[in-house]
Design an enzyme around this catalytic site. Structure first.
Site, PDB file in Angstrom:
ATOM      1  N   CYS A 104      47.971   6.986  28.291  1.00 48.62           N
ATOM      2  CA  CYS A 104      48.712   6.052  29.141  1.00 48.62           C
ATOM      3  C   CYS A 104      48.680   6.476  30.607  1.00 48.62           C
ATOM      4  CB  CYS A 104      50.133   5.874  28.606  1.00 48.62           C
ATOM      5  SG  CYS A 104      50.925   4.357  29.202  1.00 48.62           S
ATOM      6  N   HIS A 108      49.196   4.017  22.832  1.00 50.64           N
ATOM      7  CA  HIS A 108      50.007   5.112  22.288  1.00 50.64           C
ATOM      8  C   HIS A 108      49.693   5.421  20.825  1.00 50.64           C
ATOM      9  CE1 HIS A 108      52.576   5.542  25.825  1.00 50.64           C
ATOM     10  NE2 HIS A 108      52.442   4.228  25.943  1.00 50.64           N
ATOM     11  N   GLU A 126      50.571   8.015  19.391  1.00 49.37           N
ATOM     12  CA  GLU A 126      51.745   8.726  18.874  1.00 49.37           C
ATOM     13  C   GLU A 126      52.884   7.788  18.518  1.00 49.37           C
ATOM     14  OE1 GLU A 126      53.059   8.099  23.111  1.00 49.37           O
ATOM     15  OE2 GLU A 126      51.237   8.059  21.916  1.00 49.37           O
TER      16      GLU A 126
END
Length: 383
Positions: A256, A346, A348
């Site tokens: 990001c 993302h 994660e």
């Protein structure tokens, strides 16, 4: 039922919405953005990337599962304000330890409910993300509008130091230790070191102002640049740090904001998207495999790089590795001649989706293939 206090929301173009106070009573300002996730509101609220943003939830029912002690992505709520349509009157979940509204009130987060979030989202999508004010203490829209227009814009905002850790800390590997990673905290979420730990990686989370010597002093086999808030055009220190990491051929992964930093370090520009990508249902093409992934996004800026050619940079050949299928925005970069890659979204993501979790395996493979590279590159240099 006790009648709720009236509240107003005023956008910088003068569009006004009326509703009721939700969370803390008061007044707040920020950039109005919308997120399309139907779940994961606790993770959204505690994501440092939302610093100085007033988040509009497009899902109409928010707060149904309450809040708990496990799902926070940081040590506090970061959003500047919160906008929902129908807040849950009761929360019900076996993991819940309290209600969302009580949590918002306890942390002083000013919100508004009873808003036509569909109309508000359509307005932001057509006009673009813009400054906004929410007040439950002043019912004069014109007075609030004047204050909205006096607040700083997101373009030019240098925010990573405001959300970064003040002191380094370590998240140990689970099971057998395989690698050590130095993570530059530009607004890191807790799930990043968790996903690395699951792969045998010990992560040293470092303050945003750290230098190359600080990172390598951890014994790092690789470096990670985290997500975070603000305009990447302001992050000159992080850009130069990324360039130094690549000069030494230390494996590097950025997510990001970290992707935007690496993009700048490779010589590309960045720009502000009209209304950004925020939500957990964004389709992205992985050009290496041809697979389309459903991914989680939270970014208002993007890298300006050619989509259909290999680009020659100071660090060799670079290509766009991932593309958003909604609008062809660059969602990832891969360097061919140095061990570095990024994604704009993302992997994660908590509470999901998990289509892109394999990228942490790619990072581990990159380290495994290049472990010791930084030791060779820095031999005799006092590191």
């Amino acid at each position: 039922m006790t009648k709720r206090r009236a509240a107003i929301l005023v956008l910088e173009d003068g569009r006004t919405f009326h509703g009721e106070a939700y969370g803390s009573v008061g007044e707040t300002f920020g950039e109005a953005v919308f997120t399309t996730g139907m779940t994961g509101y606790q993770e959204t609220l505690t994501d440092p990337s939302y610093h100085r943003q007033v988040v509009v939830q497009t899902a109409p029912h928010i707060g149904n599962t309450g809040v708990n002690d496990s799902d926070d992505e940081s040590g506090r709520i970061w959003v500047a304000g919160y906008v929902v349509r129908d807040p849950a009157r009761l929360s019900s979940n076996w993991r819940a330890t309290g209600s969302l509204e009580d949590r918002l009130a306890a942390e002083g987060v000013v919100g508004i409910s009873g808003v036509d979030t569909r109309a508000l989202t359509r307005h932001l999508r057509e006009r673009g993300a813009m400054r906004v004010g929410v007040s439950s203490v002043d019912d004069d829209p014109q007075a609030l509008l004047r204050r909205v227009r006096e607040t700083p814009q997101m373009v030019g905002a240098d925010l990573s130091a405001e959300v970064s850790t003040a002191q380094p800390y370590t998240v140990a590997a689970e099971g057998e230790h395989r690698f050590t990673v130095a993570a530059l905290d530009l607004g890191i979420k807790r799930n990043v070191p968790r996903r690395l730990a699951a792969r045998g990686v010990t992560t040293h989370v470092m303050p945003a102002g750290s230098g190359i010597d600080d990172l390598l002093a951890t014994g790092a086999d690789a470096v990670f640049f985290s997500p975070g808030p603000g305009d990447p055009a302001t992050a000159d220190h992080a850009v130069e740090l990324a360039r130094e990491v690549m000069r030494r051929e230390v494996p590097l992964f950025g997510i990001c904001f970290g992707s935007q930093i690496l993009g700048r370090a490779l010589g590309f520009g960045t720009y502000k998207l009209g209304y950004g990508h925020r939500g957990i249902n964004q389709p992205v093409l992985d050009r290496a495999t041809g697979k389309v992934e459903v991914t989680s996004h939270n970014h208002g800026f993007a890298v300006d790089a050619p989509l259909n050619q290999v680009i020659d940079t100071d660090f060799g050949a670079v290509e766009v590795s991932h593309v958003c299928l909604n609008d062809n925005v660059v969602e990832g970069l891969r360097a061919r001649d140095v061990p570095a890659f990024t994604v704009q979204y993302h992997p994660e993501a908590a509470a999901g989706p998990h289509d892109a979790d394999y990228l942490f395996d790619r990072f581990a493979e990159l380290i495994d293939g290049g472990s010791g590279a930084h030791r060779a590159a820095t031999a005799g240099k006092g590191h």
